[in-house]
Each structure stands twice: as structure tokens, then as C-alpha cells.
Design a protein around this motif. Sequence first.
Motif, PDB file in Angstrom:
ATOM      1  N   THR A 180      32.228  41.085  48.626  1.00 38.58           N
ATOM      2  CA  THR A 180      33.657  41.349  48.468  1.00 38.58           C
ATOM      3  C   THR A 180      34.299  40.201  47.699  1.00 38.58           C
ATOM      4  OG1 THR A 180      34.224  40.186  50.507  1.00 38.58           O
ATOM      5  CG2 THR A 180      33.662  42.532  50.695  1.00 38.58           C
ATOM      6  N   PHE A 181      35.584  40.361  47.368  1.00 41.98           N
ATOM      7  CA  PHE A 181      36.302  39.260  46.719  1.00 41.98           C
ATOM      8  C   PHE A 181      36.416  38.055  47.655  1.00 41.98           C
ATOM      9  CE2 PHE A 181      38.080  42.702  43.950  1.00 41.98           C
ATOM     10  CZ  PHE A 181      37.609  42.186  42.753  1.00 41.98           C
ATOM     11  N   GLN A 213      34.267  28.122  36.179  1.00 47.10           N
ATOM     12  CA  GLN A 213      33.355  28.851  35.300  1.00 47.10           C
ATOM     13  C   GLN A 213      33.461  30.377  35.453  1.00 47.10           C
ATOM     14  OE1 GLN A 213      32.438  26.452  37.499  1.00 47.10           O
ATOM     15  NE2 GLN A 213      32.437  24.795  35.998  1.00 47.10           N
ATOM     16  N   ASN A 214      34.124  30.850  36.513  1.00 46.83           N
ATOM     17  CA  ASN A 214      34.167  32.301  36.718  1.00 46.83           C
ATOM     18  C   ASN A 214      35.566  32.833  37.037  1.00 46.83           C
ATOM     19  OD1 ASN A 214      34.662  31.630  39.416  1.00 46.83           O
ATOM     20  ND2 ASN A 214      32.534  31.947  40.037  1.00 46.83           N
ATOM     21  N   LYS A 215      36.568  31.947  37.024  1.00 45.98           N
ATOM     22  CA  LYS A 215      37.892  32.366  37.496  1.00 45.98           C
ATOM     23  C   LYS A 215      38.527  33.429  36.605  1.00 45.98           C
ATOM     24  CE  LYS A 215      40.343  28.400  35.419  1.00 45.98           C
ATOM     25  NZ  LYS A 215      41.166  27.211  35.728  1.00 45.98           N
ATOM     26  N   PHE A 216      38.219  33.424  35.311  1.00 44.79           N
ATOM     27  CA  PHE A 216      38.791  34.431  34.419  1.00 44.79           C
ATOM     28  C   PHE A 216      38.209  35.810  34.733  1.00 44.79           C
ATOM     29  CE2 PHE A 216      38.839  36.645  30.211  1.00 44.79           C
ATOM     30  CZ  PHE A 216      40.215  36.807  30.131  1.00 44.79           C
ATOM     31  N   ALA A 217      36.875  35.874  34.893  1.00 44.62           N
ATOM     32  CA  ALA A 217      36.231  37.147  35.230  1.00 44.62           C
ATOM     33  C   ALA A 217      36.689  37.632  36.607  1.00 44.62           C
ATOM     34  CB  ALA A 217      34.712  36.997  35.198  1.00 44.62           C
ATOM     35  N   HIS A 218      36.876  36.701  37.541  1.00 44.10           N
ATOM     36  CA  HIS A 218      37.347  37.048  38.887  1.00 44.10           C
ATOM     37  C   HIS A 218      38.754  37.633  38.826  1.00 44.10           C
ATOM     38  CE1 HIS A 218      39.443  35.932  42.699  1.00 44.10           C
ATOM     39  NE2 HIS A 218      38.360  36.469  43.230  1.00 44.10           N
ATOM     40  N   ALA A 219      39.652  36.983  38.069  1.00 43.84           N
ATOM     41  CA  ALA A 219      41.036  37.458  37.956  1.00 43.84           C
ATOM     42  C   ALA A 219      41.091  38.832  37.295  1.00 43.84           C
ATOM     43  CB  ALA A 219      41.867  36.453  37.172  1.00 43.84           C
ATOM     44  N   ALA A 243      42.455  42.366  38.936  1.00 42.39           N
ATOM     45  CA  ALA A 243      43.474  43.183  38.275  1.00 42.39           C
ATOM     46  C   ALA A 243      43.013  44.626  38.125  1.00 42.39           C
ATOM     47  CB  ALA A 243      43.801  42.586  36.905  1.00 42.39           C
ATOM     48  N   VAL A 244      41.755  44.806  37.769  1.00 43.72           N
ATOM     49  CA  VAL A 244      41.217  46.161  37.604  1.00 43.72           C
ATOM     50  C   VAL A 244      41.159  46.889  38.939  1.00 43.72           C
ATOM     51  CG1 VAL A 244      39.071  47.414  37.124  1.00 43.72           C
ATOM     52  CG2 VAL A 244      39.931  45.737  35.484  1.00 43.72           C
ATOM     53  N   SER A 274      21.768  35.887  34.189  1.00 44.19           N
ATOM     54  CA  SER A 274      21.413  36.498  35.467  1.00 44.19           C
ATOM     55  C   SER A 274      21.686  35.543  36.621  1.00 44.19           C
ATOM     56  CB  SER A 274      19.930  36.881  35.447  1.00 44.19           C
ATOM     57  OG  SER A 274      19.534  37.446  36.662  1.00 44.19           O
ATOM     58  N   GLY A 275      22.165  36.113  37.733  1.00 49.12           N
ATOM     59  CA  GLY A 275      22.340  35.331  38.950  1.00 49.12           C
ATOM     60  C   GLY A 275      23.637  34.572  39.070  1.00 49.12           C
ATOM     61  N   LEU A 276      24.652  34.918  38.263  1.00 46.75           N
ATOM     62  CA  LEU A 276      25.921  34.176  38.287  1.00 46.75           C
ATOM     63  C   LEU A 276      27.059  34.941  38.957  1.00 46.75           C
ATOM     64  CD1 LEU A 276      25.944  32.468  34.764  1.00 46.75           C
ATOM     65  CD2 LEU A 276      25.115  31.575  36.954  1.00 46.75           C
ATOM     66  N   GLY A 277      26.804  36.168  39.418  1.00 49.65           N
ATOM     67  CA  GLY A 277      27.834  36.874  40.178  1.00 49.65           C
ATOM     68  C   GLY A 277      28.444  38.083  39.516  1.00 49.65           C
ATOM     69  N   LYS A 278      27.865  38.556  38.406  1.00 51.00           N
ATOM     70  CA  LYS A 278      28.439  39.728  37.736  1.00 51.00           C
ATOM     71  C   LYS A 278      28.384  40.960  38.636  1.00 51.00           C
ATOM     72  CE  LYS A 278      25.615  39.677  34.228  1.00 51.00           C
ATOM     73  NZ  LYS A 278      24.714  38.585  34.696  1.00 51.00           N
ATOM     74  N   THR A 279      27.211  41.192  39.218  1.00 52.95           N
ATOM     75  CA  THR A 279      27.060  42.360  40.084  1.00 52.95           C
ATOM     76  C   THR A 279      27.914  42.224  41.339  1.00 52.95           C
ATOM     77  OG1 THR A 279      24.801  42.620  39.245  1.00 52.95           O
ATOM     78  CG2 THR A 279      25.388  43.853  41.233  1.00 52.95           C
ATOM     79  N   HIS A 280      28.048  41.007  41.847  1.00 51.33           N
ATOM     80  CA  HIS A 280      28.912  40.750  42.996  1.00 51.33           C
ATOM     81  C   HIS A 280      30.328  41.251  42.701  1.00 51.33           C
ATOM     82  CE1 HIS A 280      30.132  37.757  46.382  1.00 51.33           C
ATOM     83  NE2 HIS A 280      31.097  38.638  46.205  1.00 51.33           N
ATOM     84  N   LEU A 281      30.829  40.955  41.511  1.00 58.29           N
ATOM     85  CA  LEU A 281      32.184  41.391  41.154  1.00 58.29           C
ATOM     86  C   LEU A 281      32.283  42.917  41.107  1.00 58.29           C
ATOM     87  CD1 LEU A 281      33.222  38.772  38.425  1.00 58.29           C
ATOM     88  CD2 LEU A 281      34.126  38.994  40.762  1.00 58.29           C
ATOM     89  N   LEU A 282      31.242  43.582  40.639  1.00 59.33           N
ATOM     90  CA  LEU A 282      31.266  45.048  40.616  1.00 59.33           C
ATOM     91  C   LEU A 282      31.368  45.605  42.028  1.00 59.33           C
ATOM     92  CD1 LEU A 282      28.639  46.050  37.885  1.00 59.33           C
ATOM     93  CD2 LEU A 282      31.076  45.561  37.634  1.00 59.33           C
ATOM     94  N   TYR A 283      30.558  45.053  42.953  1.00 62.41           N
ATOM     95  CA  TYR A 283      30.628  45.507  44.338  1.00 62.41           C
ATOM     96  C   TYR A 283      31.984  45.178  44.957  1.00 62.41           C
ATOM     97  CZ  TYR A 283      25.619  46.593  44.493  1.00 62.41           C
ATOM     98  OH  TYR A 283      24.383  47.146  44.279  1.00 62.41           O
ATOM     99  N   ALA A 284      32.531  44.008  44.595  1.00 59.25           N
ATOM    100  CA  ALA A 284      33.835  43.618  45.136  1.00 59.25           C
ATOM    101  C   ALA A 284      34.925  44.581  44.676  1.00 59.25           C
ATOM    102  CB  ALA A 284      34.178  42.186  44.703  1.00 59.25           C
ATOM    103  N   ILE A 285      34.876  44.976  43.400  1.00 63.40           N
ATOM    104  CA  ILE A 285      35.839  45.957  42.891  1.00 63.40           C
ATOM    105  C   ILE A 285      35.687  47.268  43.661  1.00 63.40           C
ATOM    106  CG2 ILE A 285      36.464  47.385  40.894  1.00 63.40           C
ATOM    107  CD1 ILE A 285      35.592  44.989  39.124  1.00 63.40           C
ATOM    108  N   THR A 286      34.443  47.689  43.882  1.00 66.40           N
ATOM    109  CA  THR A 286      34.178  48.924  44.623  1.00 66.40           C
ATOM    110  C   THR A 286      34.794  48.883  46.018  1.00 66.40           C
ATOM    111  OG1 THR A 286      32.105  49.282  43.423  1.00 66.40           O
ATOM    112  CG2 THR A 286      32.363  50.432  45.523  1.00 66.40           C
ATOM    113  N   ALA A 287      34.534  47.774  46.727  1.00 69.95           N
ATOM    114  CA  ALA A 287      35.059  47.638  48.087  1.00 69.95           C
ATOM    115  C   ALA A 287      36.577  47.639  48.103  1.00 69.95           C
ATOM    116  CB  ALA A 287      34.520  46.352  48.716  1.00 69.95           C
ATOM    117  N   GLU A 288      37.200  46.960  47.153  1.00 70.30           N
ATOM    118  CA  GLU A 288      38.661  46.862  47.107  1.00 70.30           C
ATOM    119  C   GLU A 288      39.298  48.198  46.773  1.00 70.30           C
ATOM    120  OE1 GLU A 288      42.071  44.591  47.733  1.00 70.30           O
ATOM    121  OE2 GLU A 288      39.958  44.097  48.070  1.00 70.30           O
ATOM    122  N   VAL A 289      38.728  48.917  45.817  1.00 69.30           N
ATOM    123  CA  VAL A 289      39.270  50.228  45.443  1.00 69.30           C
ATOM    124  C   VAL A 289      39.166  51.192  46.622  1.00 69.30           C
ATOM    125  CG1 VAL A 289      38.928  52.262  43.977  1.00 69.30           C
ATOM    126  CG2 VAL A 289      38.878  49.969  42.964  1.00 69.30           C
TER     127      VAL A 289
END
Length: 432
Positions: free
Chosen positions: A101-102, A110-116, A120-121, A138-153
Motif C-alpha cells: 500500500t502507499f 529518489q522516488n517521491k515524484f513517482a509516488h506523488a 494523484a492517479v 528492477s527491485g525499486l518499487g514500481k510494482t509496489h506502486l501499482l499494487y498501492a494504486i489498486t488498493a487505494e482505488v
Amino acid sequence: MDLSSMAQAFDLVKGHISGQLSEIAYNLWIRDIKIIGFEGSTALLHVKSEFKRDILEDKYLPCLHEAFSHVMGFDVAIRFTYDDDTQPAETRQNDTEIEYTFDSFIVGNQNKFAHAASLAVSANPANAYNPLFIYGSSGLGKTHLLYAITAEVHKHSPKANIVFVNGEDFTNELISAIDQNATQRFRDKYRLADILMLDDIQFIGGKESTQEEFFHTFNHLYQSKKQIIMTSDRPPKEIKTLEERLRTRFEWGLLADIQPPDFETRIAILKRKAKQLNLELPMDVCEYIASRLKNDIRQLEGTVKKINAIRIMDKEPPTVMLVQSVIKDILSDSQPTPVTIERIIAEVGKTFGISPDDIRSGKRSANISHARQIAVYIVREITQISQEKIGEAFGNRDHSTIVYALKQVEVKLAKNSHYREIVEDIIKNIRK
């Protein structure tokens, strides 16, 4: 064995397997398997789809059996369960979405822009940034953000139809749909999505039929004001085998990169993961780990999991001395595994829409010969095996045939930049 102990033991099983498979194979087929129980000496494992169940039973049962035997000390039978694809999306329970999750995402410079952008999305799908393209190693949290967006939506719109797929899975599903004359069902699955997430989209590069299908899917969703989110290990302009019309569309919205975490962020990640496991991790241990594991968040989390498993099973507290041996194992596990000839031939075949059997065969049509020559060249470049061994792997071809194929590719690489980009992209995908 209680659920927590089973999960810890299964983490060790997966850790053992990760040292034997390529990162691509591990992430695609093994990483998301969940253990849900034991019936006697039979492990009950859960996967997301019947398609994954079938692949695992067909190709990966031997390595699962071996890993269970290595960790448990006795033979373990395996039975799979999977989600019912006919269930409405809102009734399915996805443990991965709950974990990632978020709130559990550590934000650093290093990731705050992608997180923000992801926040927003999730708050305003299809209106904030569409498409959203997140890229980084690989391994920097891209997929984590996708799951976080899913959970939030799903918190605010539980009936939202969110479709999540890996780029290689998308290609495999399309191949299966064509083979089974079920392309309309395939299209409906993706074009009826409210939010489409495509992880590791670089894998559709060079695959003409897949790119054609995704082009029309993208257009349909975009015109219908549906959200599209993609991740990749590199920005669109660096996916050389991506068609220009797709590259342009991927850049319509927002590009957000993620870089490796700095020292302070790595410490925070270790502390957060330890807290989730009710593990007291001394600062000297955190600093030792953070000073040595710098480029992969999964390695940091995996280290904490292994330390915790040792604490539970061997009653050994976390110390720098203990961590030295754990890190040695993780660094060893993270070394690139040898790429097999089969993997190379399969990737070349997918790129050009040709079966591995045809590449190995004696067929001489122009498209098959073209793909075969590239496969021969890449096998030589990656494996460094002898030309005689290469000939054996490609249907017992003689030495002169292999020499000719290599020279043909080398000449084209020197003269044709597009050809060179295709070969370089295939090699990148194989080595990922």
C-alpha cells in the motif's frame, strides 16, 4: 505449523528457487505464489489464475518439489488452487494488494515524484495523468506502486474493474487466445477495464502481433477515458523495438522515474520491514546491511525476512556476524543465473512470432532464417559456448552454417541501426 511459520518456511522455499531461475522466470511464475496450508505432507499453494496453475504444473513442479525437500527435510506433495476468473473483481481477495500500500511505501528523494504521481492517479483516475509511465531498474518499487494504486482505488470504488498484467503474460495470453480462437474474449478482458496496469511493458517490444493488439487496446481505453498505467526498466525512447506509434502514446501523459534509494532511505526500509515482522533490528545491523545492499529494495526486504526466519527457527538474535552470512547468501543468489539456450531461442521466437521448434528446424523461409541467425548470434554473445555446441543446439547444424549465420548478423549490425537496436533489445530482455 501455524500460518506465520508456514509463510516463513515458504519464503525460504522461494528463496531457494530464486537462486536457480532467471529473475524473469522467478518474478513471473514463483514470486506471487501463496501458501495457504498443509494437508498431511501436501502443501496447498494458491495462484491468481488457472493459466498460471497450468504453467506451474507443466514446467515448475520439479524445482518446487526440490526446494520443499531442501527446506523441510522431507518430500512434499503440491496441490494448487486458483482464483475463479468468473468472480467479479470486487469479490476477490489479493494478499499482495493488501501488503503493498502507499502506507508501506518508503518515500525518499529518489522516488517521491513517482509516488506523488501514483497518489494523484489513485485519487483521480484518467484525469490526473493518463497514461502514467513509471520506469526504473528492477527491485525499486514500481510494482509496489501499482499494487498501492489498486488498493487505494478499491477503497473508494470497490467495483472498479482493475486489470493487472505483466508484459510477458500479456503476450502469452494473446498467443493462447489466437491458438484457441478466443481473441474476442481476450480483447474484452482488457478493453472493459476501468484501469489497465501493464507491468514490465518492455517485454512487448519487437513482438508485432502483441504491439498491434496493445495499440488498439490503448486507443480504446484512452478514448473511453479509462486510466492506463505502465512500468518498464527504461523510458519509452530507450525501448528500441517499440513501434513509434506506441512510443509516442506512452509519452502523452507523465513519465516518472525511480532511482536506487539513498543510505537513509535504505535504513528506513529495513526498519519498516522489521517492524512488520515484529523483529527488533539493532542500528549497527541496519547500517551494515544498508552499506552493502544498495540497488534493490527486494534484497533489503529479503534480508530482513531471512534474519527473522533464523530468529524463529534457530532462536538466534540478529547480529552483524549473523547478517554477514545472510548477506553473503543473498549476494550470491542475486548473481545472474546462466541464461539457457532455450530461453534465448524462446525470446527470439516471441519477438518474431516464430516457434522455437521452427527456429531449430531445417526450414529455410526468409523470416525463420532471419530469426535463426539472430538466435545463433545471441547464443554466442551471451553463453560464449563453442560454435560446434551452438550447431548441436540448432538441429545439429555444421560448423560452416554457424559461421555463416554469425557473419550475416555482424554485417547487418554494422550497417543497419534498426537491426542493431532489435538485437540489443532482445539481449536486454533476456538478461533482465
